[in-house]
Design a protein around this motif. Sequence first.
Motif, short mmCIF file in Angstrom:
data_model
loop_
_atom_site.label_atom_id
_atom_site.label_comp_id
_atom_site.label_asym_id
_atom_site.label_seq_id
_atom_site.Cartn_x
_atom_site.Cartn_y
_atom_site.Cartn_z
N ALA A 163 0.84 -1.20 0.00
CA ALA A 163 0.00 0.00 0.00
C ALA A 163 0.88 1.25 0.00
O ALA A 163 0.60 2.23 -0.70
CB ALA A 163 -0.90 -0.02 1.22
N ASP A 164 1.96 1.21 0.78
CA ASP A 164 2.86 2.35 0.85
C ASP A 164 3.53 2.60 -0.48
O ASP A 164 3.72 3.74 -0.90
CB ASP A 164 3.93 2.13 1.93
CG ASP A 164 3.41 2.57 3.28
OD1 ASP A 164 2.27 3.05 3.33
OD2 ASP A 164 4.15 2.44 4.27
N ARG A 165 3.91 1.49 -1.15
CA ARG A 165 4.56 1.64 -2.45
C ARG A 165 3.60 2.34 -3.42
O ARG A 165 3.97 3.27 -4.13
CB ARG A 165 4.96 0.28 -3.00
CG ARG A 165 5.62 0.35 -4.38
CD ARG A 165 5.46 -0.94 -5.14
NE ARG A 165 4.06 -1.38 -5.15
CZ ARG A 165 3.68 -2.65 -5.16
NH1 ARG A 165 4.57 -3.62 -5.14
NH2 ARG A 165 2.41 -2.97 -5.19
N ASP A 166 2.33 1.95 -3.39
CA ASP A 166 1.36 2.55 -4.30
C ASP A 166 1.16 4.03 -3.99
O ASP A 166 1.09 4.86 -4.88
CB ASP A 166 0.01 1.81 -4.20
CG ASP A 166 0.15 0.39 -4.73
OD1 ASP A 166 1.17 0.12 -5.40
OD2 ASP A 166 -0.75 -0.44 -4.47
N GLU A 167 1.08 4.33 -2.69
CA GLU A 167 0.88 5.73 -2.32
C GLU A 167 2.08 6.57 -2.75
O GLU A 167 1.94 7.67 -3.28
CB GLU A 167 0.67 5.86 -0.81
CG GLU A 167 0.24 7.27 -0.44
CD GLU A 167 0.07 7.49 1.06
OE1 GLU A 167 -0.05 6.48 1.79
OE2 GLU A 167 0.08 8.66 1.47
N PHE A 168 3.26 5.99 -2.53
CA PHE A 168 4.47 6.72 -2.91
C PHE A 168 4.51 6.91 -4.42
O PHE A 168 4.83 8.00 -4.92
CB PHE A 168 5.72 5.98 -2.42
CG PHE A 168 6.97 6.75 -2.68
CD1 PHE A 168 7.32 7.82 -1.87
CD2 PHE A 168 7.78 6.44 -3.75
CE1 PHE A 168 8.45 8.56 -2.12
CE2 PHE A 168 8.92 7.18 -4.01
CZ PHE A 168 9.25 8.25 -3.19
N ALA A 169 4.17 5.83 -5.15
CA ALA A 169 4.20 5.91 -6.61
C ALA A 169 3.23 6.98 -7.09
O ALA A 169 3.53 7.74 -8.02
CB ALA A 169 3.84 4.55 -7.21
N ASP A 170 2.09 7.08 -6.43
CA ASP A 170 1.09 8.08 -6.80
C ASP A 170 1.64 9.49 -6.62
O ASP A 170 1.57 10.34 -7.50
CB ASP A 170 -0.15 7.85 -5.93
CG ASP A 170 -1.25 8.83 -6.26
OD1 ASP A 170 -1.50 9.00 -7.47
OD2 ASP A 170 -1.83 9.43 -5.33
N ARG A 171 2.27 9.71 -5.46
CA ARG A 171 2.82 11.03 -5.18
C ARG A 171 3.97 11.35 -6.13
O ARG A 171 4.06 12.44 -6.67
CB ARG A 171 3.33 11.10 -3.74
CG ARG A 171 2.21 11.23 -2.76
CD ARG A 171 2.75 11.25 -1.36
NE ARG A 171 1.69 11.02 -0.41
CZ ARG A 171 1.39 11.86 0.58
NH1 ARG A 171 2.05 12.96 0.73
NH2 ARG A 171 0.42 11.58 1.41
N ALA A 172 4.86 10.36 -6.30
CA ALA A 172 6.01 10.58 -7.18
C ALA A 172 5.53 10.85 -8.60
O ALA A 172 6.12 11.67 -9.32
CB ALA A 172 6.93 9.36 -7.15
#
Length: 627
Positions: free
Chosen positions: A242-251
């Motif tokens: 979930a964190d990877r997805d959130e980070f990918a979204d922000r990035a």
Amino acid sequence: MQSSPWMLMHSMSQNSRVKGKKLQPQTLRRVLRYAKPYRRKLVVFVIAVAAASAVAVVPPLLLRDLLDVAIPNHNGGLVMWLALAAVGVALMDAVLNLYQRWLAAQIGEGLIYDMRTQLFDHVQRMPIAFFTRTQTGALISRMNNDVIGAQRAVTTTLSQILSNVIGVTATLVVMFALSVPITLIALVVVPIFIFAAKYIGRKLRAVTLESMNLDSGMNTLMTERLGVSGALLVKLFGQADADRDEFADRAGRVRDIGILSAIYARGFFVILALVAALVTAAVYWIGGMSAINGSMKVGTIAALTLYLAQLYMPLTALTNARVDYLSAMVSFERVFEVLDLDQEIKERPDSQTLSNIRGDVQFDHVSFSYPKGGKFLESLGDVATPKTHDEGREVLSDVAFEIQPGALCALVGPSGAGKTTVSMLLPRLYDVTSGAIKIDGVDVRDLSFASLNRAIGVVTQDPHLFHVSIAENLRFARPDATEAELEAACRVANIHHVIAALPDGYDTVVGERGYRLSGGEKQRVAIARMLLKDPAIVILDEATSHLDSESEHLIQEAFDVALRGRSSLVIAHRLSTIMAADRILVLDQGRIVESGTHAQLLGQGGLYADLFNTQFLTSPAKRAAGP
Ligand code: ATP
């Protein structure tokens, strides 16, 4: 000095910071006060800028002479001199530029050195309430970014504005002298250019702001998740995907905004180039026609074309000079805001120095409320923490007791009763709201900081060690302590054998990113540190955390020796401590509800008896007390 296009774009994107900002009139006066030690250098700097601007006007004139005088007259000598002059001008320009940069840097860096050291010292001396209410990140960012902003104001903005004013004036004077109509045409298009630049600047500003917000969001996520505690939570809750997805979204959003920002930034230069091409075309046309009918020479046209290139960038930069100036002043103002924070807990000018402190401690009807939120931070605005419902509530009410020199006073009470607060008032981490705290009969507010500091040693539950060697951590208490003294203190604190077994012994780096000492070991290092200070009064917050019985035993021994002959105020969690106490104070909701020895209090069958049965008899401390 030419203003670089990037600087120009940067300053345009700064508008938002100063929008609607009213500057305090005294800010400039205050900045000038900081600049005072550098005034001689400033004068030389202004002269150097003026000289560099004058030199920058010369090269087109050389070209004009080459084309209009030397070549038509077949004057080889003049050609040579013009070539040499071109080299000479370039050299002079280089030297002046370097010199001017050197001066600006000296003034800027020097001024910022003065300001930064003053700021650090001021903030470091702020009362502890300030630190509990301030977000460290925001404070550090202010101390870094705004100081750097102020530095840029001096080293860049000032020299930019100065050199642009002088440069544009000199260029325009020469251009008018060469051709009035062409110069007028050049000036006519300036508003179009400025309008376009402002439009793009506005767009860029919005994009820059959004990108800064997105960046900071991404950074917060990274700092939180990649810190030890965050990483631990992520692992324990299996949130990595979930964190990877959130980070990918922000990035991803950072990426998109980056692309947009690149286009806008480039758009600015495209417009610049287009307008410049338009005016160049006009110069070619009018100049060409004038050359054909003989009213203008070729060299003059060439020189004018060169001047055009020199005119637009500084002119546009100047239209932004007000914003540049304001944003520079805002940086200074934000630094001054921090410098102006009231230190509140101050040493009185006529403070008393105590020699030979006996260690008589007296709480004389002390009441206390924590300072109201926003007290320090209203002026800091963005670092203000939300107000809590607790503000202003009386945390201690009419607390009165005395500790005789050398006596052990134990503080017990339910969680939130105010025990830690009592321990913080004695060393003046906070000042009492009413009543007084006295050491050897002197109000702590009348004591010099040095005396107060020398009188009291504190060992907290979870003592902090700096990220330096153990020896340096210990010497924080007494910088001149010899190795033998460090070792002696550590032996008493039962920690020497642990340190000696470390790979680098006393030179082992501990603290945040260093060697990890266990909780019990850390507390023993803290005891050694306190012993080195050799205070008459000791405040001790016993650890509530479970320690193995070996560790408990070692700490117990260390405390026994450490407290001997000193007045001590102990927030007690161990059975052995309350048994040994000369007096036990029972705090409840900020009041002392019972007081006496263990046997007396137990006999009363009140709150102490309850606490004893529920906390002390069931706590791990029970083991430490032995059978
Ligand atoms: P514990 O045994 O749980 O550590 P304590 O007896 O040491 O509790 P204190 O830490 O002194 O209790 O807190 C007393 C009261 O003061 C609590 O109600 C707490 O919420 C409040 N308090 C503590 N620190 C602050 C602060 N910085 N600002 C406002 N209120 C505070």
